[in-house]
Scaffold this motif. Structure first.
Motif, PDB file in Angstrom:
ATOM      1  N   HIS A   1      52.866  60.411 -23.550  1.00 26.14           N
ATOM      2  CA  HIS A   1      51.843  60.785 -24.527  1.00 26.14           C
ATOM      3  C   HIS A   1      50.523  61.119 -23.826  1.00 26.14           C
ATOM      4  O   HIS A   1      49.839  62.072 -24.209  1.00 26.14           O
ATOM      5  CB  HIS A   1      51.663  59.662 -25.547  1.00 26.14           C
ATOM      6  CG  HIS A   1      52.875  59.429 -26.390  1.00 26.14           C
ATOM      7  ND1 HIS A   1      53.117  60.130 -27.555  1.00 26.14           N
ATOM      8  CD2 HIS A   1      53.934  58.603 -26.209  1.00 26.14           C
ATOM      9  CE1 HIS A   1      54.272  59.735 -28.065  1.00 26.14           C
ATOM     10  NE2 HIS A   1      54.785  58.810 -27.278  1.00 26.14           N
ATOM     11  N   PHE A   2      50.185  60.348 -22.816  1.00 22.95           N
ATOM     12  CA  PHE A   2      48.983  60.649 -22.040  1.00 22.95           C
ATOM     13  C   PHE A   2      49.141  61.985 -21.316  1.00 22.95           C
ATOM     14  O   PHE A   2      48.203  62.794 -21.263  1.00 22.95           O
ATOM     15  CB  PHE A   2      48.713  59.544 -21.016  1.00 22.95           C
ATOM     16  CG  PHE A   2      48.396  58.191 -21.608  1.00 22.95           C
ATOM     17  CD1 PHE A   2      47.828  58.070 -22.874  1.00 22.95           C
ATOM     18  CD2 PHE A   2      48.651  57.030 -20.899  1.00 22.95           C
ATOM     19  CE1 PHE A   2      47.527  56.828 -23.418  1.00 22.95           C
ATOM     20  CE2 PHE A   2      48.347  55.781 -21.425  1.00 22.95           C
ATOM     21  CZ  PHE A   2      47.792  55.683 -22.687  1.00 22.95           C
ATOM     22  N   ALA A   3      50.316  62.213 -20.754  1.00 24.64           N
ATOM     23  CA  ALA A   3      50.555  63.462 -20.018  1.00 24.64           C
ATOM     24  C   ALA A   3      50.482  64.672 -20.946  1.00 24.64           C
ATOM     25  O   ALA A   3      49.931  65.727 -20.571  1.00 24.64           O
ATOM     26  CB  ALA A   3      51.913  63.406 -19.320  1.00 24.64           C
ATOM     27  N   LEU A   4      51.024  64.529 -22.151  1.00 20.03           N
ATOM     28  CA  LEU A   4      50.954  65.626 -23.127  1.00 20.03           C
ATOM     29  C   LEU A   4      49.503  65.921 -23.494  1.00 20.03           C
ATOM     30  O   LEU A   4      49.094  67.096 -23.551  1.00 20.03           O
ATOM     31  CB  LEU A   4      51.753  65.244 -24.375  1.00 20.03           C
ATOM     32  CG  LEU A   4      51.675  66.212 -25.564  1.00 20.03           C
ATOM     33  CD1 LEU A   4      52.159  67.607 -25.176  1.00 20.03           C
ATOM     34  CD2 LEU A   4      52.474  65.662 -26.742  1.00 20.03           C
ATOM     35  N   THR A   5      48.720  64.880 -23.736  1.00 29.10           N
ATOM     36  CA  THR A   5      47.304  65.069 -24.068  1.00 29.10           C
ATOM     37  C   THR A   5      46.568  65.746 -22.927  1.00 29.10           C
ATOM     38  O   THR A   5      45.760  66.659 -23.144  1.00 29.10           O
ATOM     39  CB  THR A   5      46.662  63.707 -24.394  1.00 29.10           C
ATOM     40  OG1 THR A   5      47.409  63.069 -25.439  1.00 29.10           O
ATOM     41  CG2 THR A   5      45.224  63.873 -24.853  1.00 29.10           C
ATOM     42  N   ALA A   6      46.839  65.314 -21.701  1.00 23.97           N
ATOM     43  CA  ALA A   6      46.190  65.913 -20.528  1.00 23.97           C
ATOM     44  C   ALA A   6      46.569  67.382 -20.384  1.00 23.97           C
ATOM     45  O   ALA A   6      45.729  68.223 -20.008  1.00 23.97           O
ATOM     46  CB  ALA A   6      46.575  65.138 -19.270  1.00 23.97           C
ATOM     47  N   LYS A   7      47.816  67.724 -20.691  1.00 22.97           N
ATOM     48  CA  LYS A   7      48.272  69.117 -20.594  1.00 22.97           C
ATOM     49  C   LYS A   7      47.551  69.995 -21.610  1.00 22.97           C
ATOM     50  O   LYS A   7      47.116  71.113 -21.287  1.00 22.97           O
ATOM     51  CB  LYS A   7      49.785  69.171 -20.805  1.00 22.97           C
ATOM     52  CG  LYS A   7      50.392  70.550 -20.651  1.00 22.97           C
ATOM     53  CD  LYS A   7      51.904  70.493 -20.821  1.00 22.97           C
ATOM     54  CE  LYS A   7      52.531  71.876 -20.655  1.00 22.97           C
ATOM     55  NZ  LYS A   7      54.017  71.819 -20.813  1.00 22.97           N
ATOM     56  N   ILE A   8      47.412  69.493 -22.843  1.00 21.03           N
ATOM     57  CA  ILE A   8      46.704  70.256 -23.877  1.00 21.03           C
ATOM     58  C   ILE A   8      45.243  70.447 -23.469  1.00 21.03           C
ATOM     59  O   ILE A   8      44.682  71.545 -23.625  1.00 21.03           O
ATOM     60  CB  ILE A   8      46.801  69.538 -25.238  1.00 21.03           C
ATOM     61  CG1 ILE A   8      48.249  69.499 -25.712  1.00 21.03           C
ATOM     62  CG2 ILE A   8      45.924  70.235 -26.280  1.00 21.03           C
ATOM     63  CD1 ILE A   8      48.481  68.590 -26.914  1.00 21.03           C
ATOM     64  N   ALA A   9      44.636  69.401 -22.946  1.00 18.49           N
ATOM     65  CA  ALA A   9      43.233  69.492 -22.514  1.00 18.49           C
ATOM     66  C   ALA A   9      43.068  70.521 -21.402  1.00 18.49           C
ATOM     67  O   ALA A   9      42.147  71.347 -21.428  1.00 18.49           O
ATOM     68  CB  ALA A   9      42.739  68.123 -22.053  1.00 18.49           C
ATOM     69  N   ALA A  10      43.971  70.495 -20.436  1.00 23.78           N
ATOM     70  CA  ALA A  10      43.860  71.390 -19.281  1.00 23.78           C
ATOM     71  C   ALA A  10      43.937  72.854 -19.695  1.00 23.78           C
ATOM     72  O   ALA A  10      43.151  73.685 -19.240  1.00 23.78           O
ATOM     73  CB  ALA A  10      44.951  71.064 -18.263  1.00 23.78           C
ATOM     74  N   ARG A  11      44.867  73.158 -20.587  1.00 24.66           N
ATOM     75  CA  ARG A  11      45.019  74.573 -20.951  1.00 24.66           C
ATOM     76  C   ARG A  11      43.911  75.055 -21.880  1.00 24.66           C
ATOM     77  O   ARG A  11      43.751  76.254 -22.079  1.00 24.66           O
ATOM     78  CB  ARG A  11      46.393  74.830 -21.542  1.00 24.66           C
ATOM     79  CG  ARG A  11      46.667  74.238 -22.904  1.00 24.66           C
ATOM     80  CD  ARG A  11      48.013  74.747 -23.435  1.00 24.66           C
ATOM     81  NE  ARG A  11      48.331  74.190 -24.726  1.00 24.66           N
ATOM     82  CZ  ARG A  11      49.323  73.334 -24.970  1.00 24.66           C
ATOM     83  NH1 ARG A  11      50.088  72.925 -23.984  1.00 24.66           N
ATOM     84  NH2 ARG A  11      49.544  72.893 -26.193  1.00 24.66           N
ATOM     85  N   ASN A  12      43.147  74.118 -22.432  1.00 25.34           N
ATOM     86  CA  ASN A  12      42.005  74.488 -23.261  1.00 25.34           C
ATOM     87  C   ASN A  12      40.667  74.277 -22.554  1.00 25.34           C
ATOM     88  O   ASN A  12      39.612  74.355 -23.183  1.00 25.34           O
ATOM     89  CB  ASN A  12      42.043  73.693 -24.572  1.00 25.34           C
ATOM     90  CG  ASN A  12      43.084  74.229 -25.538  1.00 25.34           C
ATOM     91  OD1 ASN A  12      42.857  75.228 -26.217  1.00 25.34           O
ATOM     92  ND2 ASN A  12      44.249  73.579 -25.590  1.00 25.34           N
ATOM     93  N   GLY A  13      40.723  74.004 -21.268  1.00 23.88           N
ATOM     94  CA  GLY A  13      39.503  73.891 -20.476  1.00 23.88           C
ATOM     95  C   GLY A  13      38.648  72.677 -20.796  1.00 23.88           C
ATOM     96  O   GLY A  13      37.432  72.713 -20.615  1.00 23.88           O
ATOM     97  N   LEU A  14      39.284  71.599 -21.252  1.00 21.70           N
ATOM     98  CA  LEU A  14      38.553  70.379 -21.605  1.00 21.70           C
ATOM     99  C   LEU A  14      38.700  69.346 -20.496  1.00 21.70           C
ATOM    100  O   LEU A  14      39.812  69.049 -20.055  1.00 21.70           O
ATOM    101  CB  LEU A  14      39.072  69.817 -22.924  1.00 21.70           C
ATOM    102  CG  LEU A  14      38.972  70.755 -24.130  1.00 21.70           C
ATOM    103  CD1 LEU A  14      39.644  70.127 -25.347  1.00 21.70           C
ATOM    104  CD2 LEU A  14      37.515  71.087 -24.432  1.00 21.70           C
TER     105      LEU A  14
END
Length: 225
Positions: A180-193
């Motif tokens: 779940h943490f990895a999924l959140t980090a992936k979404i953040a990375a591709r949105n520049g957060l």
């Protein structure tokens, strides 16, 4: 290992600081890259004051009304306090939330965006904003479904003009937290957060390994509720 806190720490806070420092070292990160949010929900000023006196300055609350009842007096007597709203936000509490909190971790629907824009403009106060991701797609839990996250983040920016600092997640209680943490980090990375609010008392070391910038720790500092 250095710590921004004083040497005389409450036992729980001291242990959490040691564990954060260890997790940062293992992840080859600087300790300063992780903000500890001491979650003080349900605890009164008498329980919170020793933690403030030890040097902790960032605190998290779940409910606007509870925070409003106890924090203004604490903030006035202790400069430099930063308050984070980590629980769900109702639209009718947006005015009070923007006035009281320095960060809001639970942006998760258009009505909240509309209410926040109105109050941010009215009060000329800009709390740091995190979008909550419901990584387990649990119906009883707040947050945007992972599949809807990119579109929602785009609307926050393009439709509402909100500056989103990062993402927040709370994994399902019976799941291993790392995916779940990895999924959140992936979404953040591709949105520049850059900011990731993830990890609580039982799993913040795992969250730090995966990139958490903010960990929300309550019971390990204050004890059982």
């Amino acid at each position: 290992m250095t710590t921004p806190l004083t040497k005389s720490l409450p036992i729980g806070l001291a242990q959490v600081e040691q564990d954060i420092a260890r997790a940062c070292k293992e992840a080859r990160r600087e300790r300063a890259s992780v903000t500890l949010i001491a979650v003080s929900k349900t605890f009164d000023a008498a329980a919170i004051s020793p933690v403030i006196d030890a040097g902790q300055r960032v605190f998290g609350e779940n409910r606007v009304q509870e925070a409003k009842a106890k924090w203004p007096a604490l903030v006035s007597s202790h400069p430099g306090i930063a308050l984070h709203l980590i629980g769900p936000l109702q639209s009718n509490k947006a005015k009070e939330a923007v006035a009281l909190f320095d960060a809001i971790h639970s942006v998760d629907r258009p009505s909240i965006c509309e209410a926040l824009v109105k109050e941010i403009n009215s009060q000329n106060k800009r709390p740091e904003l995190f979008v909550q991701i419901n990584t387990g797609e649990e119906p009883q839990k707040a947050g945007i479904a992972p599949g809807d996250a990119d579109a929602f983040l785009a609307s926050c920016r393009d439709k509402y003009g909100l500056v989103i600092s990062g993402l927040m997640c709370i994994p399902p209680v019976n799941d291993a937290p790392a995916p779940h943490f990895a999924l959140t980090a992936k979404i953040a990375a591709r949105n520049g957060l850059k900011n990731l609010s993830m990890g609580m008392s039982a799993d913040f070391a795992v969250a730090i390994q995966i990139g958490a910038t903010h960990v929300r720790v309550g019971s390990a500092i204050f004890g059982a509720r």
